[in-house]
Design a protein around this motif. Structure first.
Motif, short mmCIF file in Angstrom:
data_model
loop_
_atom_site.label_atom_id
_atom_site.label_comp_id
_atom_site.label_asym_id
_atom_site.label_seq_id
_atom_site.Cartn_x
_atom_site.Cartn_y
_atom_site.Cartn_z
N VAL A 252 0.85 -1.19 0.00
CA VAL A 252 0.00 0.00 0.00
C VAL A 252 0.88 1.24 0.00
CG1 VAL A 252 -1.86 1.26 1.16
CG2 VAL A 252 -1.76 -1.24 1.31
N ASN A 253 0.83 2.01 -1.07
CA ASN A 253 1.53 3.29 -1.13
C ASN A 253 0.74 4.33 -0.35
OD1 ASN A 253 3.65 2.42 -2.97
ND2 ASN A 253 2.01 2.26 -4.47
N ILE A 290 -1.62 -1.15 -4.11
CA ILE A 290 -2.66 -0.10 -4.05
C ILE A 290 -1.97 1.26 -4.06
CG2 ILE A 290 -4.63 0.79 -2.77
CD1 ILE A 290 -4.84 -1.98 -1.44
N SER A 291 -2.40 2.13 -4.99
CA SER A 291 -1.76 3.45 -5.12
C SER A 291 -2.79 4.48 -5.53
CB SER A 291 -0.64 3.38 -6.16
OG SER A 291 -1.16 2.99 -7.43
N SER A 292 -2.35 5.74 -5.57
CA SER A 292 -3.25 6.83 -5.98
C SER A 292 -2.45 7.93 -6.66
CB SER A 292 -4.00 7.41 -4.77
OG SER A 292 -3.11 8.13 -3.93
N LYS A 293 -3.17 8.74 -7.44
CA LYS A 293 -2.58 9.93 -8.05
C LYS A 293 -3.71 10.94 -8.27
CE LYS A 293 -2.90 7.76 -12.63
NZ LYS A 293 -2.14 7.32 -13.83
N ILE A 303 -5.96 -0.41 -7.87
CA ILE A 303 -5.73 -1.67 -7.15
C ILE A 303 -5.28 -2.68 -8.19
CG2 ILE A 303 -6.76 -3.49 -5.75
CD1 ILE A 303 -8.66 -1.38 -4.62
N LYS A 304 -3.99 -2.97 -8.15
CA LYS A 304 -3.36 -3.80 -9.19
C LYS A 304 -2.98 -5.16 -8.60
CE LYS A 304 0.60 -3.71 -12.38
NZ LYS A 304 1.80 -2.95 -12.80
N ASP A 305 -3.25 -6.23 -9.35
CA ASP A 305 -2.87 -7.56 -8.89
C ASP A 305 -2.12 -8.31 -10.00
OD1 ASP A 305 -4.66 -9.44 -10.49
OD2 ASP A 305 -6.21 -8.20 -9.55
#
Length: 371
Positions: A252-253, A290-293, A303-305
Protein backbone atom coordinates in the motif's frame (compact mmCIF):
# COMPACT_ATOMS: atom_id res chain seq x y z
CA UNK A 1 -50.01 25.35 -31.05
CA UNK A 2 -48.51 28.75 -30.26
CA UNK A 3 -50.75 30.66 -27.84
CA UNK A 4 -50.01 34.38 -27.97
CA UNK A 5 -49.60 36.26 -24.67
CA UNK A 6 -52.65 38.46 -23.99
CA UNK A 7 -52.30 42.11 -23.01
CA UNK A 8 -55.17 44.07 -21.52
CA UNK A 9 -55.30 47.68 -22.79
CA UNK A 10 -57.68 49.99 -20.87
CA UNK A 11 -58.45 53.54 -22.10
CA UNK A 12 -61.71 55.43 -22.49
CA UNK A 13 -60.53 57.24 -25.61
CA UNK A 14 -60.76 55.19 -28.85
CA UNK A 15 -57.91 57.15 -30.43
CA UNK A 16 -55.58 56.14 -27.59
CA UNK A 17 -56.50 52.47 -28.08
CA UNK A 18 -55.75 52.83 -31.80
CA UNK A 19 -52.40 54.48 -31.04
CA UNK A 20 -51.30 51.68 -28.68
CA UNK A 21 -52.51 49.10 -31.19
CA UNK A 22 -50.25 50.65 -33.84
CA UNK A 23 -47.24 50.88 -31.53
CA UNK A 24 -47.48 47.20 -30.58
CA UNK A 25 -48.56 45.84 -33.96
CA UNK A 26 -45.22 44.11 -34.66
CA UNK A 27 -45.16 42.20 -31.38
CA UNK A 28 -46.41 38.62 -31.30
CA UNK A 29 -49.13 39.38 -28.74
CA UNK A 30 -52.92 39.54 -28.59
CA UNK A 31 -54.41 42.84 -27.43
CA UNK A 32 -57.71 42.82 -25.55
CA UNK A 33 -59.12 46.35 -25.42
CA UNK A 34 -61.46 47.79 -22.80
CA UNK A 35 -62.95 51.30 -22.81
CA UNK A 36 -63.72 51.42 -19.07
CA UNK A 37 -62.71 49.92 -15.75
CA UNK A 38 -65.87 47.80 -15.61
CA UNK A 39 -65.22 46.37 -19.09
CA UNK A 40 -61.65 45.63 -18.04
CA UNK A 41 -62.82 43.67 -14.99
CA UNK A 42 -65.20 41.66 -17.17
CA UNK A 43 -62.32 40.89 -19.55
CA UNK A 44 -60.26 39.45 -16.68
CA UNK A 45 -63.02 36.91 -16.02
CA UNK A 46 -62.60 35.31 -19.44
CA UNK A 47 -58.91 35.84 -20.15
CA UNK A 48 -55.52 35.17 -18.59
CA UNK A 49 -53.40 38.25 -19.14
CA UNK A 50 -49.65 38.61 -19.24
CA UNK A 51 -49.73 42.39 -18.76
CA UNK A 52 -52.19 45.28 -18.39
CA UNK A 53 -51.75 48.82 -19.78
CA UNK A 54 -53.96 51.16 -17.76
CA UNK A 55 -54.95 54.75 -18.49
CA UNK A 56 -55.11 56.78 -15.28
CA UNK A 57 -57.82 59.33 -16.13
CA UNK A 58 -61.15 57.59 -16.89
CA UNK A 59 -64.77 58.37 -15.93
CA UNK A 60 -66.61 56.25 -13.30
CA UNK A 61 -63.50 54.25 -12.35
CA UNK A 62 -60.02 55.67 -12.84
CA UNK A 63 -56.85 53.62 -13.33
CA UNK A 64 -55.90 53.76 -9.66
CA UNK A 65 -59.26 52.33 -8.57
CA UNK A 66 -59.07 49.63 -11.23
CA UNK A 67 -55.55 48.71 -10.07
CA UNK A 68 -56.74 48.36 -6.46
CA UNK A 69 -59.53 45.99 -7.49
CA UNK A 70 -57.19 43.95 -9.67
CA UNK A 71 -54.83 43.52 -6.73
CA UNK A 72 -57.66 42.31 -4.50
CA UNK A 73 -58.83 39.60 -6.91
CA UNK A 74 -57.04 36.27 -6.64
CA UNK A 75 -56.81 35.77 -10.39
CA UNK A 76 -55.18 39.17 -11.04
CA UNK A 77 -53.40 39.71 -7.73
CA UNK A 78 -50.00 39.28 -9.38
CA UNK A 79 -50.85 40.68 -12.82
CA UNK A 80 -48.16 43.23 -13.78
CA UNK A 81 -49.52 46.52 -15.07
CA UNK A 82 -48.18 49.78 -16.45
CA UNK A 83 -49.90 53.14 -16.00
CA UNK A 84 -50.02 55.41 -19.04
CA UNK A 85 -51.10 59.03 -18.53
CA UNK A 86 -50.96 62.38 -20.31
CA UNK A 87 -52.50 64.34 -17.43
CA UNK A 88 -51.27 62.89 -14.13
CA UNK A 89 -47.59 63.19 -14.87
CA UNK A 90 -46.31 64.90 -11.70
CA UNK A 91 -44.14 63.03 -9.22
CA UNK A 92 -46.96 62.72 -6.70
CA UNK A 93 -49.14 60.79 -9.15
CA UNK A 94 -46.23 58.72 -10.39
CA UNK A 95 -45.47 57.68 -6.79
CA UNK A 96 -49.17 56.96 -6.26
CA UNK A 97 -49.09 54.69 -9.29
CA UNK A 98 -46.20 52.71 -7.86
CA UNK A 99 -48.01 52.50 -4.50
CA UNK A 100 -50.92 50.86 -6.29
CA UNK A 101 -48.57 48.16 -7.47
CA UNK A 102 -47.60 49.40 -10.92
CA UNK A 103 -44.42 47.99 -12.41
CA UNK A 104 -43.90 51.16 -14.45
CA UNK A 105 -45.42 54.59 -15.13
CA UNK A 106 -45.23 56.05 -18.64
CA UNK A 107 -46.10 59.67 -19.24
CA UNK A 108 -47.35 61.00 -22.58
CA UNK A 109 -46.05 61.84 -25.03
CA UNK A 110 -43.60 58.93 -25.02
CA UNK A 111 -41.25 57.30 -27.49
CA UNK A 112 -42.88 54.16 -28.97
CA UNK A 113 -39.66 52.24 -28.24
CA UNK A 114 -40.16 52.80 -24.51
CA UNK A 115 -43.56 51.06 -24.49
CA UNK A 116 -42.39 48.36 -26.89
CA UNK A 117 -39.36 47.50 -24.74
CA UNK A 118 -41.38 47.41 -21.54
CA UNK A 119 -44.02 45.16 -23.10
CA UNK A 120 -41.29 42.91 -24.53
CA UNK A 121 -39.77 42.59 -21.08
CA UNK A 122 -43.00 41.39 -19.49
CA UNK A 123 -43.84 39.09 -22.39
CA UNK A 124 -40.40 37.45 -22.16
CA UNK A 125 -40.75 37.21 -18.38
CA UNK A 126 -44.14 35.56 -18.84
CA UNK A 127 -42.73 33.06 -21.33
CA UNK A 128 -39.90 32.25 -18.95
CA UNK A 129 -42.43 31.62 -16.19
CA UNK A 130 -44.34 29.28 -18.50
CA UNK A 131 -41.14 27.35 -19.26
CA UNK A 132 -40.29 27.19 -15.56
CA UNK A 133 -43.78 25.92 -14.82
CA UNK A 134 -43.39 23.23 -17.48
CA UNK A 135 -40.05 22.23 -15.99
CA UNK A 136 -41.63 22.14 -12.54
CA UNK A 137 -44.49 19.93 -13.74
CA UNK A 138 -42.04 17.67 -15.55
CA UNK A 139 -39.91 17.43 -12.40
CA UNK A 140 -43.03 16.71 -10.37
CA UNK A 141 -43.90 13.91 -12.80
CA UNK A 142 -40.37 12.51 -12.62
CA UNK A 143 -40.49 12.61 -8.82
CA UNK A 144 -43.74 10.66 -8.83
CA UNK A 145 -42.23 8.12 -11.23
CA UNK A 146 -39.17 7.86 -8.98
CA UNK A 147 -41.40 7.44 -5.93
CA UNK A 148 -43.28 4.68 -7.73
CA UNK A 149 -40.01 3.02 -8.75
CA UNK A 150 -38.76 3.17 -5.17
CA UNK A 151 -41.94 1.51 -3.96
CA UNK A 152 -41.47 -1.18 -6.59
CA UNK A 153 -37.89 -1.70 -5.39
CA UNK A 154 -39.11 -1.95 -1.79
CA UNK A 155 -41.76 -4.46 -2.84
CA UNK A 156 -39.19 -6.40 -4.83
CA UNK A 157 -36.73 -6.37 -1.92
CA UNK A 158 -39.42 -7.60 0.47
CA UNK A 159 -40.38 -10.35 -1.96
CA UNK A 160 -36.77 -11.43 -2.43
CA UNK A 161 -36.01 -11.23 1.26
CA UNK A 162 -39.07 -13.19 2.41
CA UNK A 163 -40.65 -15.15 -0.43
CA UNK A 164 -37.39 -16.51 -1.82
CA UNK A 165 -35.63 -17.08 1.47
CA UNK A 166 -38.44 -19.22 2.90
CA UNK A 167 -38.18 -22.12 0.41
CA UNK A 168 -34.39 -21.72 0.37
CA UNK A 169 -34.22 -22.16 4.14
CA UNK A 170 -36.44 -25.21 3.80
CA UNK A 171 -34.12 -26.78 1.19
CA UNK A 172 -31.06 -26.09 3.32
CA UNK A 173 -32.82 -27.36 6.45
CA UNK A 174 -33.91 -30.64 4.87
CA UNK A 175 -30.42 -31.15 3.45
CA UNK A 176 -28.92 -30.80 6.92
CA UNK A 177 -31.49 -33.23 8.32
CA UNK A 178 -30.52 -35.76 5.64
CA UNK A 179 -26.85 -35.25 6.43
CA UNK A 180 -27.36 -35.70 10.17
CA UNK A 181 -29.79 -38.63 10.10
CA UNK A 182 -29.15 -40.57 6.89
CA UNK A 183 -25.62 -39.79 5.65
CA UNK A 184 -24.41 -43.28 6.59
CA UNK A 185 -26.94 -44.74 4.15
CA UNK A 186 -25.58 -42.72 1.18
CA UNK A 187 -22.97 -43.99 -1.19
CA UNK A 188 -20.30 -41.65 -2.57
CA UNK A 189 -22.64 -40.33 -5.27
CA UNK A 190 -25.36 -39.66 -2.72
CA UNK A 191 -22.94 -37.74 -0.52
CA UNK A 192 -21.76 -35.73 -3.54
CA UNK A 193 -25.34 -34.80 -4.48
CA UNK A 194 -26.17 -33.83 -0.90
CA UNK A 195 -23.09 -31.61 -0.75
CA UNK A 196 -24.13 -30.05 -4.07
CA UNK A 197 -27.57 -29.23 -2.64
CA UNK A 198 -26.04 -27.55 0.41
CA UNK A 199 -23.44 -25.70 -1.63
CA UNK A 200 -25.98 -24.31 -4.10
CA UNK A 201 -28.48 -23.32 -1.42
CA UNK A 202 -25.72 -21.35 0.31
CA UNK A 203 -24.69 -19.81 -2.99
CA UNK A 204 -28.30 -18.81 -3.64
CA UNK A 205 -28.39 -17.18 -0.21
CA UNK A 206 -25.27 -15.17 -1.08
CA UNK A 207 -26.85 -14.16 -4.40
CA UNK A 208 -29.96 -12.90 -2.60
CA UNK A 209 -27.83 -10.91 -0.15
CA UNK A 210 -25.83 -9.30 -2.96
CA UNK A 211 -28.92 -8.59 -5.04
CA UNK A 212 -30.62 -6.88 -2.10
CA UNK A 213 -27.48 -4.87 -1.39
CA UNK A 214 -27.35 -3.78 -5.04
CA UNK A 215 -31.02 -2.73 -5.15
CA UNK A 216 -30.80 -0.78 -1.87
CA UNK A 217 -27.88 1.27 -3.17
CA UNK A 218 -30.26 3.15 -5.44
CA UNK A 219 -32.06 4.64 -2.42
CA UNK A 220 -29.06 5.29 -0.23
CA UNK A 221 -28.09 8.96 0.13
CA UNK A 222 -24.38 9.72 -0.23
CA UNK A 223 -23.04 11.49 2.87
CA UNK A 224 -19.70 12.89 1.74
CA UNK A 225 -16.94 13.64 4.19
CA UNK A 226 -13.14 13.74 4.14
CA UNK A 227 -11.76 10.22 3.73
CA UNK A 228 -8.43 9.00 5.06
CA UNK A 229 -7.98 6.20 2.55
CA UNK A 230 -4.91 4.81 4.36
CA UNK A 231 -6.97 4.13 7.49
CA UNK A 232 -9.81 2.59 5.46
CA UNK A 233 -7.38 0.26 3.68
CA UNK A 234 -5.68 -0.79 6.94
CA UNK A 235 -9.02 -1.70 8.53
CA UNK A 236 -10.03 -3.78 5.51
CA UNK A 237 -6.70 -5.59 5.27
CA UNK A 238 -6.79 -6.46 8.97
CA UNK A 239 -10.08 -8.23 8.30
CA UNK A 240 -9.64 -9.95 4.93
CA UNK A 241 -6.02 -11.09 5.33
CA UNK A 242 -6.91 -13.10 8.42
CA UNK A 243 -8.76 -15.60 6.25
CA UNK A 244 -6.32 -15.50 3.33
CA UNK A 245 -4.66 -18.92 3.23
CA UNK A 246 -2.25 -17.90 0.48
CA UNK A 247 -0.94 -14.98 2.55
CA UNK A 248 -1.20 -12.50 -0.31
CA UNK A 249 1.35 -9.72 -0.16
CA UNK A 250 -0.36 -6.33 -0.24
CA UNK A 251 1.75 -3.25 -0.91
CA UNK A 252 0.00 0.00 0.00
CA UNK A 253 1.53 3.29 -1.13
CA UNK A 254 0.66 6.49 0.69
CA UNK A 255 -2.85 7.30 -0.54
CA UNK A 256 -4.24 10.78 -1.14
CA UNK A 257 -7.39 11.76 0.78
CA UNK A 258 -10.68 12.36 -1.04
CA UNK A 259 -14.34 13.21 -0.46
CA UNK A 260 -16.81 10.36 -0.16
CA UNK A 261 -19.22 8.36 1.95
CA UNK A 262 -17.09 6.27 4.36
CA UNK A 263 -19.39 3.22 4.49
CA UNK A 264 -19.90 3.12 0.73
CA UNK A 265 -16.25 3.61 -0.18
CA UNK A 266 -15.36 0.98 2.40
CA UNK A 267 -17.59 -1.41 0.43
CA UNK A 268 -15.82 -0.45 -2.82
CA UNK A 269 -12.39 -1.12 -1.36
CA UNK A 270 -13.51 -4.35 0.29
CA UNK A 271 -14.95 -5.68 -2.97
CA UNK A 272 -11.90 -4.74 -5.07
CA UNK A 273 -9.32 -6.01 -2.57
CA UNK A 274 -11.28 -9.24 -2.02
CA UNK A 275 -11.39 -9.69 -5.80
CA UNK A 276 -7.65 -9.18 -6.00
CA UNK A 277 -7.01 -11.78 -3.31
CA UNK A 278 -9.41 -14.23 -4.96
CA UNK A 279 -7.96 -13.94 -8.46
CA UNK A 280 -4.33 -14.16 -7.28
CA UNK A 281 -5.03 -17.26 -5.18
CA UNK A 282 -3.57 -19.60 -7.82
CA UNK A 283 -0.33 -17.66 -8.13
CA UNK A 284 2.85 -18.79 -6.37
CA UNK A 285 3.61 -15.27 -5.13
CA UNK A 286 0.30 -13.40 -5.03
CA UNK A 287 0.76 -9.63 -4.97
CA UNK A 288 -1.62 -6.66 -4.77
CA UNK A 289 -0.46 -3.06 -5.02
CA UNK A 290 -2.66 -0.10 -4.05
CA UNK A 291 -1.76 3.45 -5.12
CA UNK A 292 -3.25 6.83 -5.98
CA UNK A 293 -2.58 9.93 -8.05
CA UNK A 294 -4.32 13.28 -8.47
CA UNK A 295 -5.38 14.62 -11.87
CA UNK A 296 -7.77 17.44 -12.88
CA UNK A 297 -9.43 17.79 -9.47
CA UNK A 298 -9.90 14.05 -9.00
CA UNK A 299 -8.05 11.36 -7.10
CA UNK A 300 -7.48 8.17 -9.10
CA UNK A 301 -7.11 5.04 -6.99
CA UNK A 302 -5.59 1.89 -8.48
CA UNK A 303 -5.73 -1.67 -7.15
CA UNK A 304 -3.36 -3.80 -9.19
CA UNK A 305 -2.87 -7.56 -8.89
CA UNK A 306 -0.74 -10.21 -10.58
CA UNK A 307 -3.61 -12.70 -10.81
CA UNK A 308 -5.29 -14.52 -13.68
CA UNK A 309 -6.46 -11.30 -15.39
CA UNK A 310 -9.08 -11.44 -18.13
CA UNK A 311 -9.52 -10.90 -21.85
CA UNK A 312 -10.16 -7.19 -22.54
CA UNK A 313 -12.51 -8.28 -25.30
CA UNK A 314 -15.12 -8.84 -22.57
CA UNK A 315 -14.38 -5.77 -20.43
CA UNK A 316 -17.81 -4.27 -21.19
CA UNK A 317 -19.45 -7.14 -19.31
CA UNK A 318 -17.27 -6.72 -16.26
CA UNK A 319 -19.49 -4.37 -14.23
CA UNK A 320 -22.85 -5.93 -15.14
CA UNK A 321 -25.03 -7.70 -12.59
CA UNK A 322 -24.38 -11.48 -12.56
CA UNK A 323 -21.69 -11.10 -15.24
CA UNK A 324 -18.66 -13.34 -14.66
CA UNK A 325 -15.55 -13.74 -16.79
CA UNK A 326 -14.47 -16.87 -14.96
CA UNK A 327 -16.50 -19.96 -14.14
CA UNK A 328 -17.86 -20.75 -10.69
CA UNK A 329 -15.62 -23.84 -10.64
CA UNK A 330 -12.51 -21.68 -11.08
CA UNK A 331 -13.40 -18.90 -8.65
CA UNK A 332 -16.39 -18.59 -6.34
CA UNK A 333 -18.57 -15.49 -6.50
CA UNK A 334 -22.01 -14.13 -7.34
CA UNK A 335 -21.11 -11.67 -10.10
CA UNK A 336 -22.61 -8.69 -8.25
CA UNK A 337 -19.58 -7.23 -6.45
CA UNK A 338 -18.25 -5.14 -9.34
CA UNK A 339 -21.75 -3.93 -10.22
CA UNK A 340 -22.02 -2.63 -6.65
CA UNK A 341 -18.62 -0.94 -7.03
CA UNK A 342 -19.71 0.83 -10.20
CA UNK A 343 -23.02 1.99 -8.74
CA UNK A 344 -21.34 3.43 -5.64
CA UNK A 345 -18.66 5.27 -7.62
CA UNK A 346 -21.28 6.63 -10.03
CA UNK A 347 -23.28 7.96 -7.06
CA UNK A 348 -20.14 9.86 -6.04
CA UNK A 349 -19.87 11.40 -9.51
CA UNK A 350 -16.78 9.34 -10.33
CA UNK A 351 -15.98 6.58 -12.79
CA UNK A 352 -14.51 3.10 -12.56
CA UNK A 353 -12.65 1.03 -15.16
CA UNK A 354 -10.28 -1.89 -15.52
CA UNK A 355 -7.25 -2.91 -17.55
CA UNK A 356 -6.02 -6.50 -17.71
CA UNK A 357 -4.14 -9.11 -19.63
CA UNK A 358 -5.10 -12.76 -19.51
CA UNK A 359 -2.75 -14.62 -17.20
CA UNK A 360 -0.86 -11.48 -16.15
CA UNK A 361 -3.18 -9.70 -13.72
CA UNK A 362 -5.60 -6.78 -13.66
CA UNK A 363 -5.75 -3.17 -12.51
CA UNK A 364 -9.01 -1.69 -11.26
CA UNK A 365 -9.19 2.11 -11.09
CA UNK A 366 -11.79 4.50 -9.75
CA UNK A 367 -12.01 8.24 -9.14
CA UNK A 368 -13.28 10.36 -6.26
CA UNK A 369 -13.41 14.15 -5.92
CA UNK A 370 -10.49 15.82 -4.14
CA UNK A 371 -10.94 17.67 -0.88
Amino acid sequence: MNIKPKILVVDDKPENLVAIRKVLRDLDVELVEASSGNNALKATLYNDFTLALLDVQMPDMDGYELASILREEEKTAHLPFIFISAVYTDNLNVFKGYEKGAFSFITKPFQPEILINKVKFFVEKHQQEIELFKLYKNLEKKNKELEYSNKEIESFSYSVSHDLRAPLRAVDGYAKMLEEDYSELFDNEGVRLLNAIQFNSQRMSFLIDDLLAFSRLGKKTVQKTELNMNILIDDILNTVLKTDKKKTKVKVNNLSPAMGDPSLINQVLLNLISNGIKYTSKKTNPLIEISSKTESGEVIYEIKDNGVGFDMLYVDKLFGVFQRLHSQEEFEGTGVGLAIVQRIINKHGGKVWAQAKLGEGATFSFTLPTI
